[in-house]
Write a protein that holds these residues in place. Structure first.
Motif, short mmCIF file in Angstrom:
data_model
loop_
_atom_site.label_atom_id
_atom_site.label_comp_id
_atom_site.label_asym_id
_atom_site.label_seq_id
_atom_site.Cartn_x
_atom_site.Cartn_y
_atom_site.Cartn_z
N GLY A 6 0.79 -1.23 0.00
CA GLY A 6 0.00 0.00 0.00
C GLY A 6 0.82 1.28 0.00
N VAL A 7 2.15 1.18 -0.14
CA VAL A 7 2.97 2.40 -0.15
C VAL A 7 2.67 3.22 -1.42
CG1 VAL A 7 5.31 3.35 -0.14
CG2 VAL A 7 4.80 1.29 1.19
N THR A 52 -2.31 8.69 -3.91
CA THR A 52 -3.44 9.41 -3.31
C THR A 52 -3.01 10.81 -2.89
OG1 THR A 52 -4.29 7.30 -2.52
CG2 THR A 52 -5.20 9.25 -1.49
N SER A 53 -1.84 10.88 -2.28
CA SER A 53 -1.33 12.18 -1.83
C SER A 53 -1.03 13.10 -3.03
CB SER A 53 -0.08 11.94 -0.99
OG SER A 53 0.72 13.07 -0.93
N LEU A 54 -0.46 12.53 -4.10
CA LEU A 54 -0.13 13.35 -5.27
C LEU A 54 -1.40 13.87 -5.94
CD1 LEU A 54 2.76 11.22 -6.88
CD2 LEU A 54 2.98 13.31 -5.52
N GLU A 55 -2.44 13.05 -5.97
CA GLU A 55 -3.71 13.49 -6.58
C GLU A 55 -4.31 14.62 -5.75
OE1 GLU A 55 -6.07 9.95 -6.95
OE2 GLU A 55 -4.96 9.26 -8.70
N ARG A 92 -5.95 0.12 -11.25
CA ARG A 92 -6.53 -0.05 -9.92
C ARG A 92 -6.91 1.30 -9.30
NH1 ARG A 92 -6.09 -3.79 -5.42
NH2 ARG A 92 -7.39 -2.78 -3.86
N HIS A 93 -6.15 2.33 -9.69
CA HIS A 93 -6.40 3.67 -9.12
C HIS A 93 -7.23 4.56 -10.04
CE1 HIS A 93 -4.33 3.02 -5.42
NE2 HIS A 93 -3.38 2.38 -6.10
N GLY A 94 -7.92 3.93 -10.98
CA GLY A 94 -8.90 4.68 -11.78
C GLY A 94 -8.37 5.35 -13.02
N TYR A 95 -7.15 5.02 -13.42
CA TYR A 95 -6.59 5.61 -14.65
C TYR A 95 -7.03 4.78 -15.85
CZ TYR A 95 -3.90 8.75 -11.80
OH TYR A 95 -3.56 9.74 -10.92
#
Ligand code: COA
Length: 167
Positions: free
Chosen positions: A101-102, A108-111, A136-139
């Motif tokens: 999860g790193v 998440t922080s960059l977004e 996985r992150h919606g891209y």
């Protein structure tokens, strides 16, 4: 626990070590030739690389964040975003801490930072090995393409993008 904080000049050696370990340990020759891997991430002691990262930190156009363990202070990964160009530029995780999860914490922080600085969307050139992570992150995939490295060597990549929604 993982803490995200802005990079400092004293992190450069750790960042270069992680970049090298992530590229050579996680991208691997399944996806790219040794020649491409060497060109993408040369030795972390390479003088030109050290200067390049120092410069990137001092220039301040790119926001670079490091993820560190709150218990040990060890840097586990880093990433960067350029809100003015709506560009997610990097996410690299030390293979020792992969799949914990790193990378998720970093992206998440960059977004959030990109939204804070006025970006509505992010695009990136994803390495082939990172496609699942970004999906996985919606891209979404825009197209398969060629990314030209600083050295002039070409590597296959996947252009991806994501609309950012304010929460
Ligand atoms: C891509 C990268 C940043 C992911 O970092 P990470 O900390 O391992 O990612 P996370 O643990 O947050 O993974 C989140 C999800 O992404 C997906 N994912 C991450 N790595 C994956 C892999 N190697 N294969 C398939 N899916 C993967 C999974 O869905 C994962 O969830 P799960 O572990 O519950 O299955 C890391 O593998 C890396 O540094 N790779 C080499 C450098 C690189 O190519 N960076 C991208 C440049 S564009």
């Amino acid at each position: 626990m993982i803490n995200l904080r802005p990079v400092t000049i004293s992190d450069v050696k750790d960042i270069l070590r992680i970049h090298y370990a992530a590229v050579h340990g996680l991208a691997t020759s399944t996806f790219y030739s040794q020649n491409v891997l060497e060109s993408w991430s040369p030795s972390p002691t390479n003088e030109r690389r050290l200067k390049q990262f120092h410069q990137a930190i001092q220039d301040n156009t790119e926001i670079i964040m490091v993820a560190e363990s709150t218990e040990t202070g060890i840097i586990m990964g880093f990433g960067s975003v350029v809100p003015s160009q709506q560009e997610l530029r990097a996410v690299y995780v030390d293979p020792t801490f992969a799949r914990r999860g790193v990378g998720t914490k970093i992206i998440t922080s960059l977004e959030e930072l990109a939204v804070h600085h006025g970006a509505h969307k992010l695009h990136l050139d994803a390495s082939l090995n990172a496609e699942s992570f970004y999906c996985r992150h919606g891209y979404s995939i825009v197209e398969r393409a060629i990314h030209r490295l600083n050295s002039g060597i070409d590597m296959e990549c996947i252009k991806m993008s994501k609309e950012l929604h304010l929460h």
